[in-house]
Motif scaffolding. Structure first.
Motif, PDB file in Angstrom:
ATOM      1  N   LEU A 207      49.396 -69.462   7.036  1.00 30.60           N
ATOM      2  CA  LEU A 207      49.684 -70.218   8.256  1.00 30.60           C
ATOM      3  C   LEU A 207      49.091 -69.581   9.516  1.00 30.60           C
ATOM      4  O   LEU A 207      48.986 -70.232  10.544  1.00 30.60           O
ATOM      5  N   THR A 208      48.731 -68.300   9.441  1.00 35.39           N
ATOM      6  CA  THR A 208      48.109 -67.683  10.617  1.00 35.39           C
ATOM      7  C   THR A 208      46.581 -67.795  10.570  1.00 35.39           C
ATOM      8  O   THR A 208      45.909 -67.309  11.475  1.00 35.39           O
ATOM      9  N   ALA A 209      46.042 -68.418   9.541  1.00 34.31           N
ATOM     10  CA  ALA A 209      44.580 -68.465   9.396  1.00 34.31           C
ATOM     11  C   ALA A 209      43.943 -69.371  10.455  1.00 34.31           C
ATOM     12  O   ALA A 209      44.571 -70.301  10.959  1.00 34.31           O
ATOM     13  N   ASP A 210      42.704 -69.071  10.773  1.00 39.59           N
ATOM     14  CA  ASP A 210      41.975 -69.849  11.781  1.00 39.59           C
ATOM     15  C   ASP A 210      41.862 -71.328  11.417  1.00 39.59           C
ATOM     16  O   ASP A 210      41.915 -72.192  12.277  1.00 39.59           O
ATOM     17  N   TYR A 211      41.676 -71.597  10.106  1.00 40.46           N
ATOM     18  CA  TYR A 211      41.461 -73.002   9.755  1.00 40.46           C
ATOM     19  C   TYR A 211      42.727 -73.831   9.899  1.00 40.46           C
ATOM     20  O   TYR A 211      42.671 -75.051   9.998  1.00 40.46           O
ATOM     21  N   ILE A 212      43.880 -73.162   9.953  1.00 42.82           N
ATOM     22  CA  ILE A 212      45.118 -73.887  10.227  1.00 42.82           C
ATOM     23  C   ILE A 212      45.124 -74.293  11.709  1.00 42.82           C
ATOM     24  O   ILE A 212      45.494 -75.415  12.065  1.00 42.82           O
ATOM     25  N   ARG A 213      44.669 -73.371  12.560  1.00 42.23           N
ATOM     26  CA  ARG A 213      44.529 -73.692  13.987  1.00 42.23           C
ATOM     27  C   ARG A 213      43.566 -74.862  14.155  1.00 42.23           C
ATOM     28  O   ARG A 213      43.833 -75.800  14.913  1.00 42.23           O
ATOM     29  N   THR A 214      42.463 -74.814  13.399  1.00 46.01           N
ATOM     30  CA  THR A 214      41.501 -75.913  13.462  1.00 46.01           C
ATOM     31  C   THR A 214      42.172 -77.231  13.103  1.00 46.01           C
ATOM     32  O   THR A 214      42.002 -78.238  13.797  1.00 46.01           O
ATOM     33  N   ALA A 215      42.934 -77.210  12.008  1.00 47.15           N
ATOM     34  CA  ALA A 215      43.576 -78.444  11.558  1.00 47.15           C
ATOM     35  C   ALA A 215      44.509 -78.988  12.629  1.00 47.15           C
ATOM     36  O   ALA A 215      44.556 -80.192  12.879  1.00 47.15           O
ATOM     37  N   ARG A 216      45.246 -78.092  13.286  1.00 43.72           N
ATOM     38  CA  ARG A 216      46.168 -78.546  14.343  1.00 43.72           C
ATOM     39  C   ARG A 216      45.382 -79.113  15.516  1.00 43.72           C
ATOM     40  O   ARG A 216      45.752 -80.141  16.087  1.00 43.72           O
ATOM     41  N   ALA A 217      44.289 -78.450  15.880  1.00 48.20           N
ATOM     42  CA  ALA A 217      43.491 -78.901  17.018  1.00 48.20           C
ATOM     43  C   ALA A 217      42.890 -80.276  16.751  1.00 48.20           C
ATOM     44  O   ALA A 217      42.667 -81.066  17.661  1.00 48.20           O
ATOM     45  N   LYS A 218      42.651 -80.540  15.470  1.00 51.37           N
ATOM     46  CA  LYS A 218      42.074 -81.810  15.072  1.00 51.37           C
ATOM     47  C   LYS A 218      43.067 -82.942  15.272  1.00 51.37           C
ATOM     48  O   LYS A 218      42.701 -84.105  15.318  1.00 51.37           O
ATOM     49  N   GLY A 219      44.350 -82.584  15.352  1.00 52.86           N
ATOM     50  CA  GLY A 219      45.379 -83.606  15.510  1.00 52.86           C
ATOM     51  C   GLY A 219      46.118 -83.872  14.211  1.00 52.86           C
ATOM     52  O   GLY A 219      46.847 -84.846  14.100  1.00 52.86           O
ATOM     53  N   THR A 220      45.934 -83.024  13.206  1.00 55.50           N
ATOM     54  CA  THR A 220      46.629 -83.192  11.929  1.00 55.50           C
ATOM     55  C   THR A 220      48.128 -83.016  12.143  1.00 55.50           C
ATOM     56  O   THR A 220      48.547 -82.141  12.892  1.00 55.50           O
ATOM     57  N   SER A 221      48.916 -83.888  11.484  1.00 58.29           N
ATOM     58  CA  SER A 221      50.361 -83.759  11.642  1.00 58.29           C
ATOM     59  C   SER A 221      50.820 -82.454  11.004  1.00 58.29           C
ATOM     60  O   SER A 221      50.209 -81.963  10.063  1.00 58.29           O
ATOM     61  N   GLU A 222      51.916 -81.905  11.532  1.00 60.38           N
ATOM     62  CA  GLU A 222      52.396 -80.604  11.076  1.00 60.38           C
ATOM     63  C   GLU A 222      52.714 -80.640   9.583  1.00 60.38           C
ATOM     64  O   GLU A 222      52.450 -79.694   8.844  1.00 60.38           O
TER      65      GLU A 222
END
Lengths: 311, 328
Positions: A207-222
């Motif tokens: 959950l601390t990985a960069d690609y999780i941040r990417t997914a959130r920035a993309k607008g992916t639901s939690e």
């Protein structure tokens, strides 16, 4: 394919070593199968005759070689106790243990993985604390005691399910499930606890990985971030732990089958040891070892499935 | 189309200290700027200057402590998570490390498809697939790249995917947070070219965050120089590079290697950037400033206009009065 051959190549020496060790250990136990058969009041003469018949008078290495000779031809011998061919006993008993292991694993995954995800998502919160406490207790509780507690609650007090016994699924599906419920739960608890700890740890890392941040920035639901992006990556260590735990699951099955009087492999081994019935013990051991090796194979195949980088 | 697209005013983001009772880390303090549609703003500063925090606050990866962020008339700072998700396609981000920013378990095509699906772009799967092929083409990939996993691509290729992913939803603005600093210099040039080219074609607004002055000069219309979470100077790129009006900017510029001129004096800053939990009083740069005077410790220098469209937060503007011409 090459891996399969590698595994089989590992399997053979392993089987050889384990069968020798088991053979020697059973022989080291005081008493023998002949004494079990003729009983304590038998005369020295009767005992000698029984020993002769059962081939117990031959030296140990010779007995082992006789057994091995026939075993490689697919004849695992006859039970020294009942006289039934060991292979026939195995055919009856293996399905019981397989069913127990499958239900146990299924329950463990259904409980452990979601609990681990919840604990990771709400880390250091109240849910996390409760889940962790349950997991710690789950790991600390011995199988036999937990089994007895479950019987006291669900069979004796609530009378929902029978305390012990067995019918096969083919004979009576519902009855079978009733008999299997408590044993499955018993072996699932410790397994679920281990899975929960592993799921929590690997989810926290992912959950601390960069690609999780990417997914959130993309607008992916939690929800999707957690269940798709994170869980998929957290799965590998979870599968590893599942594979590793299969050995101890079978250990748990031995105790659990004894507590619930289930006629499975574990009971077969325990009874065999008490009756100094080495062909039965050897037969059960053989199946358990093969099961562990096959589980490792499956684990390996699962890695490939969830991680495209392993090729 | 010269109206304002992004308006940041008085943005402040302080992170709580790890230690109990410790002072918060003042990552960004009172930052304001406006961006017109199609404009490129370069954000520069050394590491720890708050560049990335500003970028991440704008797209609300962090919730700002105070201040307003308006993007195309939508209040990003105050929006609920739910509303925010709906508006995320207005502004997208290209992250620094293309390797760790892509999910290793997801194929390139699916990365792009997911972005489209989330924001309901393309009504059928067929349409979305077509759009994915277009996006791949836009970054110079053949359609079969859709089947590849991130580990099968080079660093530069991964960053192209990062750009395509960000642009998939046709955002009005893009934030590139150190988008090229993890790449080889030759690859950096290609990616910068690609960004510049796509910007001409799609005319999105760009916030380009970098510590590399050369790259910023190349791509930016305007530049904001950050120090310790505050804007110390902001103005047209050309002005900033030719006639800087802040000693910190001067120092940054003097650090650019310049093979053509040997006479440029290098200004070596003494010491490290101060602890952002406990910044100096008055002007935060004074501890490392060669022009610092007593007054600098007591007065917080306002970001004031010094030339048309050019602001500096230095009270010693008299230093620059004689410097009417351009920097050599």
């Amino acid at each position: 394919m090459k891996r399969l051959i590698d595994y089989l190549a590992q399997l053979l020496p392993l089987l050889l070593i384990v069968s020798i060790v088991a053979f020697v250990l059973i022989d080291l136990l005081p008493g023998d199968a002949a004494m079990e058969r003729v009983g304590l009041d038998a005369t020295q003469e009767q005992l000698q005759r029984a020993r002769e018949e059962m081939g117990l008078n031959d030296p140990l290495p010779l007995r082992y070689i006789y057994w091995l000779e026939r075993a490689v031809q697919g004849d695992l011998g006859r039970s020294l106790r009942s006289g039934e061919p060991v292979t026939a006993t195995l055919v009856r008993r293996v399905p019981v243990t397989v069913e127990l292991a499958l239900f146990g694993t299924g329950l463990a995954v259904l409980i452990g993985v979601p609990a681990g995800i919840l604990a990771a998502v709400f880390r250091n919160g109240r849910i996390d604390a409760i889940v962790n406490l349950l997991a710690l207790s789950g790991m600390a509780v011995p199988f036999f005691w937990l089994g007895l507690l479950l019987i006291m609650l669900f069979s004796l007090k609530l009378q929902w399910v029978p305390p012990s016994g067995y019918v096969s699924f083919a004979e009576d599906p519902l009855g079978n499930l009733k008999f299997m419920a408590l044993p499955s739960l018993t072996i699932a608890v410790a397994f679920a606890a281990t899975l929960m700890r592993q799921t929590r740890a690997s989810m926290l890392e992912v959950l601390t990985a960069d690609y999780i941040r990417t997914a959130r920035a993309k607008g992916t639901s939690e929800r999707r971030v957690i269940l798709k992006h994170a869980l998929r990556n957290a799965l590998i260590p979870i599968i590893t732990v599942m594979g590793l735990q299969m050995g101890s699951l079978l250990g748990g099955a031995i105790v659990t089958e004894t507590v619930f009087a289930l006629p499975g492999l574990g009971r077969m081994m325990v009874d065999g040891i008490f009756q100094r019935d080495f062909p039965s013990v050897q037969g059960a051991l053989l199946v358990i070892i093969i099961a562990v090796v096959v589980t490792n194979l499956i684990t390996d195949a699962c890695y490939r499935l969830v991680n495209p980088r392993i090729k | 189309m010269q109206d304002t697209l992004i308006s940041v005013s008085n943005l402040t983001k302080w992170f709580p200290s790890r230690e109990r009772g410790g002072k918060p880390v003042q990552a960004v303090t009172d930052v304001s700027f406006d961006l017109k549609r199609g404009e490129v703003l370069g954000l520069v500063g050394e590491s720890g200057s708050g560049k990335s925090t500003i970028g991440q606050s704008i797209i609300r990866l962090h919730k700002p402590d105070s201040g307003r962020i308006d993007i195309d008339g939508i209040d990003f700072a105050g929006a609920s998570e739910r509303a925010l998700r709906r508006h995320r396609k207005l502004i997208q981000m290209v992250f620094q490390d293309p390797s760790s920013s892509l999910n290793p378990r997801i194929r390139i095509g699916d990365v792009l498809l997911e972005a489209l699906a989330i924001h309901g772009i393309g009504s059928t799967r067929q349409e979305r697939r077509k759009r994915v092929a277009e996006l791949l083409d836009m970054i110079g990939f053949s359609p079969d790249f859709a089947q590849r996993y991130p580990h099968q691509l080079s660093g530069g290729q991964r960053q192209r995917v990062g750009i395509a992913r960000a642009l998939a939803v046709e955002p009005k603005a893009l934030i590139a947070d150190e988008a090229v600093s993890a790449l080889d210099v030759s690859i950096q040039a290609q990616i910068i070219q690609l960004l510049a080219e796509l910007r001409r074609k799609l005319s999105f607004t760009l916030i380009f965050i970098s510590h590399d002055m050369n790259v910023v000069e190349y791509i930016s219309d305007r530049v904001a120089v950050l120090y310790l979470g505050r804007i110390v100077e902001m103005g047209p790129a050309r002005d900033i590079f030719k006639r800087p009006r802040h000693p910190y900017t001067e120092a940054l510029l003097s650090a650019i290697p310049d093979p053509s001129s040997r006479k440029r004096e290098r200004i070596i800053l003494q010491g490290d950037i101060p602890n952002p939990s406990n910044p100096p009083s008055g002007c935060v740069f004074r501890t490392r400033c060669r022009h610092a005077v007593e007054r600098c410790a007591t007065t917080v220098p306002p970001l004031a206009q010094v030339l048309p469209g050019h602001q500096s937060a230095c009270i010693r503007q008299e230093l620059y009065q004689n410097d009417m011409g351009q920097r050599s």
